[in-house]
Write a protein that holds these residues in place. Sequence first.
Motif, PDB file in Angstrom:
ATOM      1  N   GLY A  38     -10.220  48.357 -14.282  1.00 39.17           N
ATOM      2  CA  GLY A  38     -10.303  47.193 -15.159  1.00 39.17           C
ATOM      3  C   GLY A  38      -9.202  46.186 -14.895  1.00 39.17           C
ATOM      4  O   GLY A  38      -8.665  46.109 -13.791  1.00 39.17           O
ATOM      5  N   HIS A  39      -8.889  45.415 -15.920  1.00 40.95           N
ATOM      6  CA  HIS A  39      -7.880  44.364 -15.819  1.00 40.95           C
ATOM      7  C   HIS A  39      -6.969  44.423 -17.034  1.00 40.95           C
ATOM      8  O   HIS A  39      -7.395  44.779 -18.122  1.00 40.95           O
ATOM      9  CB  HIS A  39      -8.542  42.975 -15.772  1.00 40.95           C
ATOM     10  N   LEU A  40      -5.714  44.014 -16.837  1.00 38.08           N
ATOM     11  CA  LEU A  40      -4.736  43.957 -17.910  1.00 38.08           C
ATOM     12  C   LEU A  40      -4.335  42.498 -18.093  1.00 38.08           C
ATOM     13  O   LEU A  40      -3.835  41.865 -17.162  1.00 38.08           O
ATOM     14  CB  LEU A  40      -3.510  44.806 -17.567  1.00 38.08           C
ATOM     15  N   TYR A  41      -4.584  41.967 -19.284  1.00 41.01           N
ATOM     16  CA  TYR A  41      -4.219  40.599 -19.617  1.00 41.01           C
ATOM     17  C   TYR A  41      -2.913  40.621 -20.405  1.00 41.01           C
ATOM     18  O   TYR A  41      -2.734  41.445 -21.297  1.00 41.01           O
ATOM     19  CB  TYR A  41      -5.319  39.934 -20.448  1.00 41.01           C
ATOM     20  N   LEU A  42      -2.019  39.704 -20.090  1.00 42.80           N
ATOM     21  CA  LEU A  42      -0.707  39.682 -20.725  1.00 42.80           C
ATOM     22  C   LEU A  42      -0.606  38.655 -21.857  1.00 42.80           C
ATOM     23  O   LEU A  42       0.491  38.373 -22.343  1.00 42.80           O
ATOM     24  CB  LEU A  42       0.376  39.421 -19.680  1.00 42.80           C
ATOM     25  N   CYS A  43      -1.725  38.127 -22.298  1.00 37.92           N
ATOM     26  CA  CYS A  43      -1.693  37.131 -23.369  1.00 37.92           C
ATOM     27  C   CYS A  43      -1.168  37.717 -24.673  1.00 37.92           C
ATOM     28  O   CYS A  43      -0.620  36.985 -25.502  1.00 37.92           O
ATOM     29  CB  CYS A  43      -3.073  36.509 -23.565  1.00 37.92           C
ATOM     30  N   ASP A  44      -1.294  39.027 -24.868  1.00 36.23           N
ATOM     31  CA  ASP A  44      -0.811  39.637 -26.110  1.00 36.23           C
ATOM     32  C   ASP A  44       0.700  39.537 -26.251  1.00 36.23           C
ATOM     33  O   ASP A  44       1.213  39.560 -27.370  1.00 36.23           O
ATOM     34  CB  ASP A  44      -1.251  41.097 -26.186  1.00 36.23           C
ATOM     35  N   VAL A  45       1.420  39.408 -25.157  1.00 35.48           N
ATOM     36  CA  VAL A  45       2.870  39.223 -25.231  1.00 35.48           C
ATOM     37  C   VAL A  45       3.161  37.908 -25.966  1.00 35.48           C
ATOM     38  O   VAL A  45       3.985  37.867 -26.889  1.00 35.48           O
ATOM     39  CB  VAL A  45       3.510  39.212 -23.826  1.00 35.48           C
ATOM     40  N   ALA A 149      -2.816  45.983 -25.806  1.00 33.89           N
ATOM     41  CA  ALA A 149      -2.166  45.862 -27.116  1.00 33.89           C
ATOM     42  C   ALA A 149      -0.774  46.498 -27.091  1.00 33.89           C
ATOM     43  O   ALA A 149       0.181  45.929 -27.632  1.00 33.89           O
ATOM     44  CB  ALA A 149      -3.033  46.511 -28.193  1.00 33.89           C
ATOM     45  N   ALA A 150      -0.642  47.650 -26.464  1.00 37.26           N
ATOM     46  CA  ALA A 150       0.649  48.343 -26.411  1.00 37.26           C
ATOM     47  C   ALA A 150       1.669  47.560 -25.590  1.00 37.26           C
ATOM     48  O   ALA A 150       2.828  47.408 -26.006  1.00 37.26           O
ATOM     49  CB  ALA A 150       0.464  49.750 -25.847  1.00 37.26           C
ATOM     50  N   VAL A 151       1.263  47.069 -24.434  1.00 34.70           N
ATOM     51  CA  VAL A 151       2.177  46.294 -23.589  1.00 34.70           C
ATOM     52  C   VAL A 151       2.582  45.003 -24.301  1.00 34.70           C
ATOM     53  O   VAL A 151       3.768  44.632 -24.310  1.00 34.70           O
ATOM     54  CB  VAL A 151       1.522  45.990 -22.215  1.00 34.70           C
ATOM     55  N   GLY A 152       1.617  44.328 -24.906  1.00 39.66           N
ATOM     56  CA  GLY A 152       1.926  43.091 -25.629  1.00 39.66           C
ATOM     57  C   GLY A 152       2.871  43.321 -26.788  1.00 39.66           C
ATOM     58  O   GLY A 152       3.814  42.550 -26.998  1.00 39.66           O
ATOM     59  N   ALA A 153       2.644  44.380 -27.549  1.00 37.03           N
ATOM     60  CA  ALA A 153       3.502  44.683 -28.698  1.00 37.03           C
ATOM     61  C   ALA A 153       4.919  45.023 -28.245  1.00 37.03           C
ATOM     62  O   ALA A 153       5.899  44.495 -28.793  1.00 37.03           O
ATOM     63  CB  ALA A 153       2.903  45.840 -29.503  1.00 37.03           C
ATOM     64  N   ALA A 154       5.035  45.894 -27.265  1.00 36.89           N
ATOM     65  CA  ALA A 154       6.365  46.306 -26.787  1.00 36.89           C
ATOM     66  C   ALA A 154       7.133  45.127 -26.197  1.00 36.89           C
ATOM     67  O   ALA A 154       8.319  44.939 -26.490  1.00 36.89           O
ATOM     68  CB  ALA A 154       6.220  47.421 -25.755  1.00 36.89           C
ATOM     69  N   ALA A 155       6.466  44.326 -25.390  1.00 37.90           N
ATOM     70  CA  ALA A 155       7.139  43.178 -24.769  1.00 37.90           C
ATOM     71  C   ALA A 155       7.541  42.137 -25.807  1.00 37.90           C
ATOM     72  O   ALA A 155       8.634  41.560 -25.730  1.00 37.90           O
ATOM     73  CB  ALA A 155       6.237  42.556 -23.709  1.00 37.90           C
ATOM     74  N   ALA A 156       6.695  41.881 -26.794  1.00 36.97           N
ATOM     75  CA  ALA A 156       7.016  40.903 -27.833  1.00 36.97           C
ATOM     76  C   ALA A 156       8.188  41.369 -28.683  1.00 36.97           C
ATOM     77  O   ALA A 156       9.082  40.574 -29.012  1.00 36.97           O
ATOM     78  CB  ALA A 156       5.801  40.640 -28.712  1.00 36.97           C
ATOM     79  N   LEU A 157       8.200  42.641 -29.048  1.00 37.52           N
ATOM     80  CA  LEU A 157       9.329  43.173 -29.819  1.00 37.52           C
ATOM     81  C   LEU A 157      10.621  43.074 -29.023  1.00 37.52           C
ATOM     82  O   LEU A 157      11.672  42.723 -29.558  1.00 37.52           O
ATOM     83  CB  LEU A 157       9.053  44.610 -30.247  1.00 37.52           C
ATOM     84  N   PHE A 158      10.550  43.370 -27.734  1.00 33.22           N
ATOM     85  CA  PHE A 158      11.731  43.249 -26.877  1.00 33.22           C
ATOM     86  C   PHE A 158      12.195  41.796 -26.811  1.00 33.22           C
ATOM     87  O   PHE A 158      13.385  41.506 -26.983  1.00 33.22           O
ATOM     88  CB  PHE A 158      11.450  43.776 -25.467  1.00 33.22           C
ATOM     89  N   LEU A 159      11.265  40.883 -26.556  1.00 30.00           N
ATOM     90  CA  LEU A 159      11.629  39.464 -26.460  1.00 30.00           C
ATOM     91  C   LEU A 159      12.244  38.937 -27.748  1.00 30.00           C
ATOM     92  O   LEU A 159      13.262  38.238 -27.724  1.00 30.00           O
ATOM     93  CB  LEU A 159      10.402  38.618 -26.113  1.00 30.00           C
ATOM     94  N   CYS A 160      11.635  39.256 -28.858  1.00 24.09           N
ATOM     95  CA  CYS A 160      12.093  38.698 -30.135  1.00 24.09           C
ATOM     96  C   CYS A 160      13.371  39.341 -30.640  1.00 24.09           C
ATOM     97  O   CYS A 160      14.252  38.635 -31.141  1.00 24.09           O
ATOM     98  CB  CYS A 160      10.988  38.823 -31.185  1.00 24.09           C
TER      99      CYS A 160
END
Length: 174
Positions: A38-45, A149-160
Amino acid sequence: MRQSDFRKTQPVKWMTTTALLTAMTMAMSSFSIPVPGGHLYLCDVIICSAAILLDPLGAFIAGGVGSFLGDFFFYPAPMFVSLISHGLQAVAISLIVRRARPERRGRAALLGVLLGGAIMVTGYTLGRAFLYSTPEYAALKLPFEILQAAVGAAAALFLCFKSGLLRFWDQFTR
Protein backbone atom coordinates in the motif's frame (compact mmCIF):
# COMPACT_ATOMS: atom_id res chain seq x y z
CA MET A 1 -5.60 34.98 26.29
CA ARG A 2 -7.68 31.96 25.48
CA GLN A 3 -6.82 30.14 22.28
CA SER A 4 -10.30 30.71 20.81
CA ASP A 5 -9.74 34.47 21.12
CA PHE A 6 -6.90 34.32 18.58
CA ARG A 7 -9.37 34.08 15.70
CA LYS A 8 -11.26 37.15 16.94
CA THR A 9 -8.37 39.35 18.08
CA GLN A 10 -5.97 38.62 15.22
CA PRO A 11 -8.12 37.50 12.28
CA VAL A 12 -5.48 38.11 9.60
CA LYS A 13 -2.88 36.04 11.47
CA TRP A 14 -5.47 33.31 12.09
CA MET A 15 -6.56 33.26 8.44
CA THR A 16 -2.98 33.25 7.15
CA THR A 17 -1.91 30.47 9.50
CA THR A 18 -5.00 28.40 8.70
CA ALA A 19 -4.40 28.86 4.96
CA LEU A 20 -0.74 27.86 5.31
CA LEU A 21 -1.63 24.70 7.27
CA THR A 22 -4.39 23.91 4.75
CA ALA A 23 -1.88 24.19 1.89
CA MET A 24 0.59 22.00 3.79
CA THR A 25 -2.11 19.37 4.36
CA MET A 26 -3.04 19.50 0.69
CA ALA A 27 0.58 19.05 -0.34
CA MET A 28 1.19 16.19 2.08
CA SER A 29 -1.99 14.37 1.01
CA SER A 30 -1.00 14.62 -2.63
CA PHE A 31 1.87 12.16 -2.52
CA SER A 32 2.64 9.01 -0.62
CA ILE A 33 5.46 6.81 0.52
CA PRO A 34 5.13 3.32 -0.96
CA VAL A 35 5.14 0.56 1.64
CA PRO A 36 4.69 -3.16 0.99
CA GLY A 37 1.04 -3.65 0.04
CA GLY A 38 0.00 0.00 0.00
CA HIS A 39 0.91 3.63 0.55
CA LEU A 40 1.62 5.79 3.59
CA TYR A 41 0.39 9.39 3.48
CA LEU A 42 1.99 11.89 5.85
CA CYS A 43 -0.86 14.41 5.86
CA ASP A 44 -1.85 13.27 9.36
CA VAL A 45 1.31 14.89 10.73
CA ILE A 46 0.06 18.29 9.58
CA ILE A 47 -3.59 17.58 10.46
CA CYS A 48 -2.79 16.54 14.04
CA SER A 49 -0.33 19.42 14.52
CA ALA A 50 -2.83 21.95 13.16
CA ALA A 51 -5.55 20.53 15.40
CA ILE A 52 -3.35 20.86 18.49
CA LEU A 53 -2.55 24.47 17.62
CA LEU A 54 -5.76 25.83 16.07
CA ASP A 55 -9.33 26.24 17.24
CA PRO A 56 -11.90 23.69 15.94
CA LEU A 57 -12.88 25.78 12.89
CA GLY A 58 -9.28 26.32 11.82
CA ALA A 59 -8.52 22.66 12.49
CA PHE A 60 -11.45 21.57 10.32
CA ILE A 61 -10.35 23.84 7.49
CA ALA A 62 -6.70 22.76 7.68
CA GLY A 63 -7.48 19.06 8.13
CA GLY A 64 -10.73 18.46 6.28
CA VAL A 65 -10.57 21.03 3.50
CA GLY A 66 -6.82 20.55 3.00
CA SER A 67 -7.14 16.79 2.49
CA PHE A 68 -10.29 17.34 0.37
CA LEU A 69 -8.36 19.66 -1.96
CA GLY A 70 -5.39 17.28 -2.12
CA ASP A 71 -7.72 14.51 -3.23
CA PHE A 72 -9.67 16.82 -5.54
CA PHE A 73 -6.59 17.72 -7.56
CA PHE A 74 -4.85 14.36 -7.60
CA TYR A 75 -7.29 11.52 -6.81
CA PRO A 76 -10.90 12.74 -6.57
CA ALA A 77 -12.74 9.48 -5.76
CA PRO A 78 -12.34 9.65 -1.94
CA MET A 79 -12.36 13.45 -1.58
CA PHE A 80 -15.60 13.60 0.44
CA VAL A 81 -14.45 10.72 2.63
CA SER A 82 -11.29 12.73 3.31
CA LEU A 83 -13.26 15.89 4.06
CA ILE A 84 -15.45 14.16 6.64
CA SER A 85 -12.86 11.79 8.16
CA HIS A 86 -9.98 14.24 8.47
CA GLY A 87 -12.30 17.12 9.31
CA LEU A 88 -13.88 15.25 12.22
CA GLN A 89 -10.46 13.99 13.30
CA ALA A 90 -9.12 17.54 13.48
CA VAL A 91 -12.17 18.93 15.28
CA ALA A 92 -12.06 16.17 17.90
CA ILE A 93 -8.37 16.77 18.63
CA SER A 94 -8.85 20.52 18.80
CA LEU A 95 -11.86 20.32 21.12
CA ILE A 96 -10.05 17.99 23.54
CA VAL A 97 -6.91 20.16 23.63
CA ARG A 98 -8.98 23.36 24.05
CA ARG A 99 -10.85 21.96 27.06
CA ALA A 100 -7.66 21.07 28.94
CA ARG A 101 -5.89 23.29 31.42
CA PRO A 102 -2.55 24.59 30.10
CA GLU A 103 -0.51 22.27 32.35
CA ARG A 104 -2.41 19.25 30.99
CA ARG A 105 -2.20 20.06 27.27
CA GLY A 106 0.26 17.23 26.64
CA ARG A 107 -2.04 14.57 28.07
CA ALA A 108 -5.05 16.11 26.36
CA ALA A 109 -3.19 16.16 23.05
CA LEU A 110 -2.27 12.49 23.47
CA LEU A 111 -5.88 11.61 24.17
CA GLY A 112 -6.99 13.82 21.27
CA VAL A 113 -4.69 12.28 18.67
CA LEU A 114 -5.68 8.77 19.80
CA LEU A 115 -9.37 9.59 19.47
CA GLY A 116 -8.74 11.51 16.25
CA GLY A 117 -6.83 8.55 14.81
CA ALA A 118 -9.70 6.23 15.68
CA ILE A 119 -12.15 8.61 13.99
CA MET A 120 -9.98 8.79 10.86
CA VAL A 121 -9.45 5.03 10.63
CA THR A 122 -13.16 4.33 11.15
CA GLY A 123 -14.18 7.04 8.68
CA TYR A 124 -11.87 5.80 5.95
CA THR A 125 -12.79 2.16 6.51
CA LEU A 126 -16.50 2.89 6.26
CA GLY A 127 -15.97 5.35 3.42
CA ARG A 128 -13.92 2.89 1.39
CA ALA A 129 -16.47 0.13 1.99
CA PHE A 130 -19.21 2.44 0.70
CA LEU A 131 -17.20 4.07 -2.09
CA TYR A 132 -15.78 0.89 -3.57
CA SER A 133 -18.72 -1.35 -2.52
CA THR A 134 -16.44 -3.97 -1.02
CA PRO A 135 -15.84 -4.31 2.71
CA GLU A 136 -12.96 -6.63 1.84
CA TYR A 137 -11.08 -3.81 0.11
CA ALA A 138 -11.65 -1.57 3.11
CA ALA A 139 -10.40 -4.28 5.48
CA LEU A 140 -7.33 -4.79 3.28
CA LYS A 141 -6.36 -1.13 3.67
CA LEU A 142 -7.04 -1.03 7.43
CA PRO A 143 -3.42 -1.69 8.54
CA PHE A 144 -2.20 1.21 6.39
CA GLU A 145 -4.80 3.55 7.88
CA ILE A 146 -3.74 2.54 11.40
CA LEU A 147 -0.07 3.05 10.49
CA GLN A 148 -0.86 6.45 8.99
CA ALA A 149 -2.77 7.51 12.12
CA ALA A 150 0.01 6.28 14.44
CA VAL A 151 2.81 7.97 12.49
CA GLY A 152 0.83 11.21 12.23
CA ALA A 153 -0.01 11.23 15.94
CA ALA A 154 3.54 10.47 17.08
CA ALA A 155 5.12 13.01 14.74
CA ALA A 156 2.62 15.75 15.66
CA LEU A 157 3.14 15.19 19.39
CA PHE A 158 6.89 15.34 18.86
CA LEU A 159 6.66 18.52 16.77
CA CYS A 160 4.33 20.32 19.14
CA PHE A 161 5.72 19.27 22.51
CA LYS A 162 9.35 18.21 22.07
CA SER A 163 10.58 20.47 19.27
CA GLY A 164 9.16 23.68 20.75
CA LEU A 165 6.44 24.38 18.20
CA LEU A 166 3.82 24.85 20.92
CA ARG A 167 5.99 27.36 22.80
CA PHE A 168 6.50 29.28 19.56
CA TRP A 169 2.76 29.11 18.87
CA ASP A 170 1.91 30.48 22.31
CA GLN A 171 4.21 33.47 21.70
CA PHE A 172 2.93 33.94 18.14
CA THR A 173 -0.71 34.11 19.23
CA ARG A 174 -0.21 36.67 22.01
